[in-house]
Design a protein around this motif. Structure first.
Motif, mmCIF file in Angstrom:
data_model
loop_
_atom_site.group_PDB
_atom_site.id
_atom_site.type_symbol
_atom_site.label_atom_id
_atom_site.label_comp_id
_atom_site.label_asym_id
_atom_site.label_seq_id
_atom_site.Cartn_x
_atom_site.Cartn_y
_atom_site.Cartn_z
ATOM 1 N N LEU B 283 -20.787 24.278 9.148
ATOM 2 C CA LEU B 283 -21.016 24.250 10.589
ATOM 3 C C LEU B 283 -22.086 23.197 10.924
ATOM 4 N N ALA B 284 -23.147 23.183 10.100
ATOM 5 C CA ALA B 284 -24.218 22.215 10.320
ATOM 6 C C ALA B 284 -23.667 20.800 10.214
ATOM 7 N N ALA B 285 -22.866 20.564 9.174
ATOM 8 C CA ALA B 285 -22.299 19.226 8.973
ATOM 9 C C ALA B 285 -21.418 18.847 10.151
ATOM 10 N N ALA B 286 -20.591 19.797 10.602
ATOM 11 C CA ALA B 286 -19.679 19.506 11.713
ATOM 12 C C ALA B 286 -20.469 19.166 12.975
ATOM 13 N N VAL B 287 -21.553 19.905 13.208
ATOM 14 C CA VAL B 287 -22.334 19.658 14.430
ATOM 15 C C VAL B 287 -23.033 18.296 14.358
ATOM 16 N N VAL B 288 -23.647 17.998 13.210
ATOM 17 C CA VAL B 288 -24.345 16.708 13.088
ATOM 18 C C VAL B 288 -23.336 15.563 13.251
ATOM 19 N N PHE B 289 -22.170 15.718 12.648
ATOM 20 C CA PHE B 289 -21.145 14.686 12.767
ATOM 21 C C PHE B 289 -20.711 14.518 14.231
ATOM 22 N N THR B 290 -20.528 15.650 14.922
ATOM 23 C CA THR B 290 -20.120 15.586 16.338
ATOM 24 C C THR B 290 -21.182 14.877 17.172
ATOM 25 N N VAL B 291 -22.453 15.214 16.897
ATOM 26 C CA VAL B 291 -23.540 14.565 17.646
ATOM 27 C C VAL B 291 -23.494 13.057 17.411
ATOM 28 N N ASN B 292 -23.247 12.667 16.152
ATOM 29 C CA ASN B 292 -23.147 11.236 15.845
ATOM 30 C C ASN B 292 -22.013 10.582 16.617
ATOM 31 N N VAL B 293 -20.882 11.266 16.667
ATOM 32 C CA VAL B 293 -19.719 10.711 17.379
ATOM 33 C C VAL B 293 -20.079 10.471 18.850
ATOM 34 N N VAL B 294 -20.736 11.462 19.460
ATOM 35 C CA VAL B 294 -21.080 11.347 20.882
ATOM 36 C C VAL B 294 -22.068 10.193 21.099
ATOM 37 N N LEU B 295 -23.061 10.090 20.206
ATOM 38 C CA LEU B 295 -24.047 9.014 20.378
ATOM 39 C C LEU B 295 -23.397 7.642 20.178
ATOM 40 N N ILE B 296 -22.478 7.561 19.223
ATOM 41 C CA ILE B 296 -21.745 6.296 19.031
ATOM 42 C C ILE B 296 -20.993 5.959 20.319
ATOM 43 N N GLY B 297 -20.432 6.981 20.956
ATOM 44 C CA GLY B 297 -19.713 6.771 22.217
ATOM 45 C C GLY B 297 -20.614 6.185 23.291
ATOM 46 N N VAL B 298 -21.837 6.717 23.398
ATOM 47 C CA VAL B 298 -22.783 6.201 24.402
ATOM 48 C C VAL B 298 -23.072 4.720 24.128
ATOM 49 N N ILE B 299 -23.254 4.403 22.853
ATOM 50 C CA ILE B 299 -23.567 3.011 22.483
ATOM 51 C C ILE B 299 -22.382 2.102 22.819
ATOM 52 N N LEU B 300 -21.182 2.547 22.461
ATOM 53 C CA LEU B 300 -19.995 1.720 22.707
ATOM 54 C C LEU B 300 -19.840 1.433 24.198
ATOM 55 N N ARG B 301 -20.007 2.495 25.001
ATOM 56 C CA ARG B 301 -19.817 2.307 26.437
ATOM 57 C C ARG B 301 -20.898 1.373 26.988
ATOM 58 N N GLY B 432 -27.628 16.248 26.079
ATOM 59 C CA GLY B 432 -26.707 17.334 25.724
ATOM 60 C C GLY B 432 -26.387 17.324 24.245
ATOM 61 N N ALA B 433 -26.143 16.134 23.703
ATOM 62 C CA ALA B 433 -25.805 16.022 22.279
ATOM 63 C C ALA B 433 -26.983 16.486 21.425
ATOM 64 N N LEU B 434 -28.193 16.119 21.829
ATOM 65 C CA LEU B 434 -29.361 16.515 21.042
ATOM 66 C C LEU B 434 -29.606 18.023 21.126
ATOM 67 N N LEU B 435 -29.277 18.588 22.299
ATOM 68 C CA LEU B 435 -29.442 20.047 22.443
ATOM 69 C C LEU B 435 -28.566 20.805 21.450
ATOM 70 N N LEU B 436 -27.402 20.198 21.140
ATOM 71 C CA LEU B 436 -26.489 20.853 20.193
ATOM 72 C C LEU B 436 -27.170 21.104 18.850
ATOM 73 N N LEU B 437 -28.106 20.209 18.508
ATOM 74 C CA LEU B 437 -28.750 20.322 17.194
ATOM 75 C C LEU B 437 -29.673 21.536 17.103
#
Lengths: 227, 720
Positions: B283-301, B432-437
């Protein structure tokens, strides 16, 4: 940081580099480097092939699925894969081996015969193998662990019964590649060699650091010649 | 690149002279030039034009000459391409035919001789004989020949180890030659080799053996910079570089995640405590990975918006690509759009996923709640730091999270004051992504509540940004993506909850009513965002979102009219269900208060309150004590009211489309209900005859009613 300016400055730097450098000289320089690289490839191989140290390796049959347009044969050797008890016998320094690590295998001639060389030991440390008097007469060749179950230092689990140990041993494996796994042949000559692989042996030149190069392929003791 | 002046350069020069002549009086008028200076400049260019007849023609003739030259260049390029291909094929066939009879030495000599001839020819054509196209063709042939030479030497010496190194050496050679010659085709060849090499060294075909190829990062930057700085900037090339960048980001993330996952897998073999630890780790791995995906999205946009800004800033003319600078600027638009699209997908897809439960037995009641559901975990970060054994494995992934965060925040700081679009959406997503952590995941109520709150916040803030005046940089793309996401969320929730309801059988009404509450909140968010931007009240974004809500609500009410079995009471469900219902009601109440304060109670607002109020009533009062027929009557009646209110509203806002849609909905409702109820009462043939007659009569009245409605709307429109 001004991101846009940074991007533009990088672009300008590359443009200056392109416009400021003597194009002709660079072109000639790169082409010469290309030839040097190709020359170095040939030199390195010739150096190994010129080494007087030779070993003879016994091949194992493999599925013929790996043939690419019939122009090369995949070679697999008796020393390409070790499993279970064989690992415990050869892992003389009780080392763990992980995938992508370099491994040195000590090869020894079978005494009093002209049969191919067999593995006597393996280790990640060639100097340790060389220093061990048990392997003073052995030849070291270098291979890479391409697939390893990892932890071997524990040795066999002696608390298990023989059938149980056999079952566990199936999950303890070490697969090595020596850079000797391909033998290129003229088109449409690959299939029949692959069918005969059980009778094949390969003469291998060994460099001072355990580097290897295929010299010749033998079928039933006869050298295979294509030209 | 070459000393000879091409016709295109002459053309550009002649356009420049013409423009200079028209600009000089203006510059004098503005006081930037003295008249005497202007005269001297004009005289200088007149002299140059007189010396070069190609420059003195008028622009039409120059354009014709330019077109002819371009056509010739293109023809020549095609001929040379075909020639290069034929020669390449011929050489391969020749070697195939005689390869067997050649000794290794002869083979090596041939390879070197052939390659030398090609490179010498390329050098001569490029630098001596002024045959640039032929030179380019030969240099490309040389680049391909280099790879062939590596392959042939490997073959002669039976080299099989590290085949990827051969591809790497080949790629570096192609990079170097293409850079010196500014050869775009060479960059594409290098890109193809980069992909091949990367696949080889990372073992993409075997996920268990996946490696991170860090060298891909600088090589991607180099490739992007080369495509960016080329005199004819390539949108395709830049998009390829973006693809490589994404590949680099993910292969590093996945390669760092895998050991952690494998270790978690080992825990399973231990005991029950091991299983709990494994679940926690996964679960921890999945959440950290999801947070990374979201942050990558912010950077891309962010990069996409900066790219768009760069394109707008560099463009000298408003529309067409009239100058080379404009072409260069326009070439940035496609990759910038791609970055923004990828950014959206990265942010919104994880966002929509976290509003779903980890297991699908939420309404299974207290008895089954414990079975198969994860244990109670603290937040992901506290869990990781509480277990030092886990830290080394996941530490790098967390470091990567920190890196993405730093880049995202740096982009936000840079964008502040420089770009015209609002920053709140990206900031909300990051927070929001950081709150997930640190959110207590594993507790469904906390996970789902957080998911819904984040979804509503991002939707609201994003919609306000999309609608805001002056945010033209967001453009059609972002508006379209926003509407697409709202519709996707509505439809996936509607079908997902309906499916879960059908699966659970006795909670169908509860799931359906839950969706009605959810759709109502979405509707209110859209209304409120619209109210904050009164100038965009008729925006297509709002209209499409409203239509999405109306459509899904219609279908849900329609589906709830077919409740087959006795329903259980919502009070017997798990506490999470009540928490979510309370959350949806509270959000709706806050939005109602805000909307009424701004514009009073309108008909659509009243209708939405009626539908959601009825849904709450069904949830609270429903249970085994109500027969299924009661739900049928209840929701059919509600659907009738819903469609009727839409009809009334269509007249008020003078929308023929809405009126027609509402009537179609009404017809469908009446027909299906009629068949549903009457099939048992009449025999087959009598049913069809009676139905036909009823349809004729009903159709007559409906058509008359529709005509009247349309006339009323048209007369209203005419009066306006």
């Amino acid at each position: 940081m001004n991101f846009i300016n940074a991007m533009q400055q990088t672009g300008n730097f590359l443009k200056r580099l392109q416009s400021g450098t003597p194009q002709r000289a660079l072109f000639v320089g790169i082409v010469l480097t290309i030839f040097a690289v190709l020359g170095a490839m040939i030199y390195e191989r010739e150096q190994i092939l010129a080494s007087p140290t030779r070993v003879m390796l016994e091949c194992e049959p493999v599925d013929p699925r790996s043939i690419l347009s019939g122009d090369y044969v995949i070679l697999s050797y008796k020393i390409s894969e070790f499993v279970g008890e064989e690992i415990d016998r050869l892992n003389v320094f009780n080392e763990d081996v992980r995938t992508d690590e370099w491994i040195y295998v000590a090869l020894r001639e079978q005494p009093g015969t002209k049969k191919p060389h067999t593995a006597a030991a393996f280790s990640k440390d060639p100097d340790r193998l060389r220093a061990d008097e048990r392997f003073a007469d052995a030849i070291l060749i270098r291979g890479k662990a391409v697939n390893s179950s990892g932890v071997f230092s524990d040795g066999p689990d002696l608390t298990l019964s023989a059938p149980e140990r056999a079952e566990v041993d199936a999950y303890r494996y070490l697969e090595l590649e020596y850079g000797l796994e391909s033998y290129f042949v003229p088109q449409r000559e690959g299939l029949w060699i692959e069918r005969e692989l059980a009778k094949a042996t390969v003469s291998v030149a060994v460099g001072p650091e355990g580097q290897t190069a295929v010299r010749d392929l033998f079928l039933d003791g006869e050298k295979v010649v294509f030209y | 690149m070459f000393s000879r002046k091409t016709s295109s350069e002459n053309f550009r020069q002649s356009v420049f002279i013409e423009r200079m002549a028209s600009e000089l009086p203006r510059l004098v008028g503005l006081g930037m030039l003295e008249q005497s200076q202007a005269d001297r400049i004009a005289a200088f260019y007149e002299r140059e034009a007189a010396e070069n007849p190609e420059l003195s023609g008028n622009s039409e003739q120059s354009a014709q000459a330019e077109n002819r030259a371009a056509l010739q260049d293109r023809l020549l390029a095609i001929v040379i391409c075909v020639a290069v291909l034929l020669i390449g094929l011929g050489v391969i066939l020749f070697y195939s035919a005689i390869w067997k009879s050649m000794s290794p030495t002869v083979k090596l000599v041939q390879i070197f001789a052939w390659l030398s001839a090609v490179f010498a020819g390329a050098y001569g054509c490029l630098f001596h004989w002024r045959l640039p196209l032929t030179g380019r063709g030969l240099s490309l042939l040389g680049m391909l020949g280099f790879g062939a030479a590596i392959g042939l030497i490997s073959q002669i010496y039976h080299i099989s180890s590290e085949p990827a190194t051969g591809v790497l050496v080949w790629m570096l050679g192609v990079f170097a030659l293409s850079f010196v010659l500014r050869e775009k085709a060479g960059y594409f060849l290098a890109a193809a080799l980069l992909y091949l090499w990367n696949s080889w060294v990372t073992n993409w075909d075997d996920p268990e053996q996946l490696n991170a190829n860090y060298a891909l990062i600088p090589l991607t930057v180099l490739l992007g910079a080369l495509f960016y700085t080329h005199e004819r900037r390539s949108p395709t090339g830049l998009c390829i570089a973006i693809g490589f960048g994404l590949m680099a980001a993910y292969q590093v993330s996945v390669a760092w995640l895998l050991p952690f996952m494998q270790r978690a897998g080992e825990f399973y073999r231990v005991d029950e405590a091991g299983v709990a630890a494994a679940e926690q780790a996964l679960l921890a791995a999945a959440v950290v990975f999801t947070v990374n995906v979201v942050l990558i999205g912010v950077i891309l946009r962010g990069l996409g918006l900066i790219g768009m800004r760069l394109a707008n800033r560099s463009q000298t003319t408003p529309e067409a690509s009239e100058t080379p600078a404009d072409s260069q600027a326009l070439a940035l638009r496609v990759p910038a759009g791609l970055l923004r699209l990828l950014g959206w997908l990265h942010v919104l897809l994880p966002l929509s996923l976290i509003t779903w439960p980890l297991d699908f037995s939420l309404l299974g009641g207290p008895d089954t709640a414990g079975a198969g559901s994860p244990a109670l975990y603290p937040g992901v970060l506290p869990a990781i730091f509480a277990s030092p054994a886990a830290l080394p494995d996941i530490g790098w992934l967390l470091a990567l999270t920190a890196l993405w965060l730093a880049i995202g925040v740096a982009l936000l700081i840079y964008a502040r004051g420089k770009l015209t679009f609002p920053l709140q959406p990206a900031a909300t997503v990051i927070v929001g992504a950081l709150l997930l952590l640190v959110w207590p995941l594993g507790i469904d109520a906390a996970q789902l509540s957080a998911g819904y709150v984040l979804l509503f916040l991002v939707l609201g803030i994003w919609l306000v940004a999309v609608l805001r005046r002056g945010s033209q940089e967001l453009g059609r793309l972002e508006r379209g993506l926003f509407v697409g996401f709202v519709l996707l969320t509505l439809f996936s929730k509607a079908f997902g909850l309906l499916f879960m309801g059908i699966e659970s059988d006795q909670f169908l009404v509860a799931y359906g009513a839950g969706f009605l509450l959810f759709a109502n909140v979405i509707y209110l968010i859209v209304r409120y965002a619209g109210a904050l931007n009164p100038a965009t009240a008729g925006s297509h974004v709002i209209w499409l979102c409203d239509a999405g809500v109306a459509f899904t609500v219609y279908w849900m009410l329609y589906a709830l009219g077919f409740v087959p079995d006795q329903q259980s009471s919502i009070w017997g469900a798990r506490p999470i269900v009540l928490t979510l219902i309370a959350l949806l009601i509270a959000t709706a109440l806050v939005l109602y208060a805000l909307l009424i304060r701004r514009g009073g109670l309108t008909l659509p607002l009243g209708l939405s309150a009626l539908v959601s109020g009825t849904a709450i009533l069904a949830l609270v009062a429903g249970g085994p004590w109500l027969p299924p027929a009661a739900y049928v009557v209840f929701f059919s009646l509600l659907l009738l009211i819903f469609v009727g209110a839409m009809l009334v509203y269509s007249i008020r806002i003078a929308s023929v489309a809405l009126a027609n849609t509402a009537i179609a909905g009404l017809v469908l409702l009446i027909l299906t209900r009629y068949f549903d109820l009457a099939w048992d009462l009449l025999s087959g043939s009598a049913l069809f005859i009676v139905t036909g007659l009823l349809l004729l009569v009903g159709g007559y009245f409906l058509e008359r009613q529709r005509r009247r409605l349309v006339d009323t709307i048209e007369s209203q429109e005419a009066g306006q």
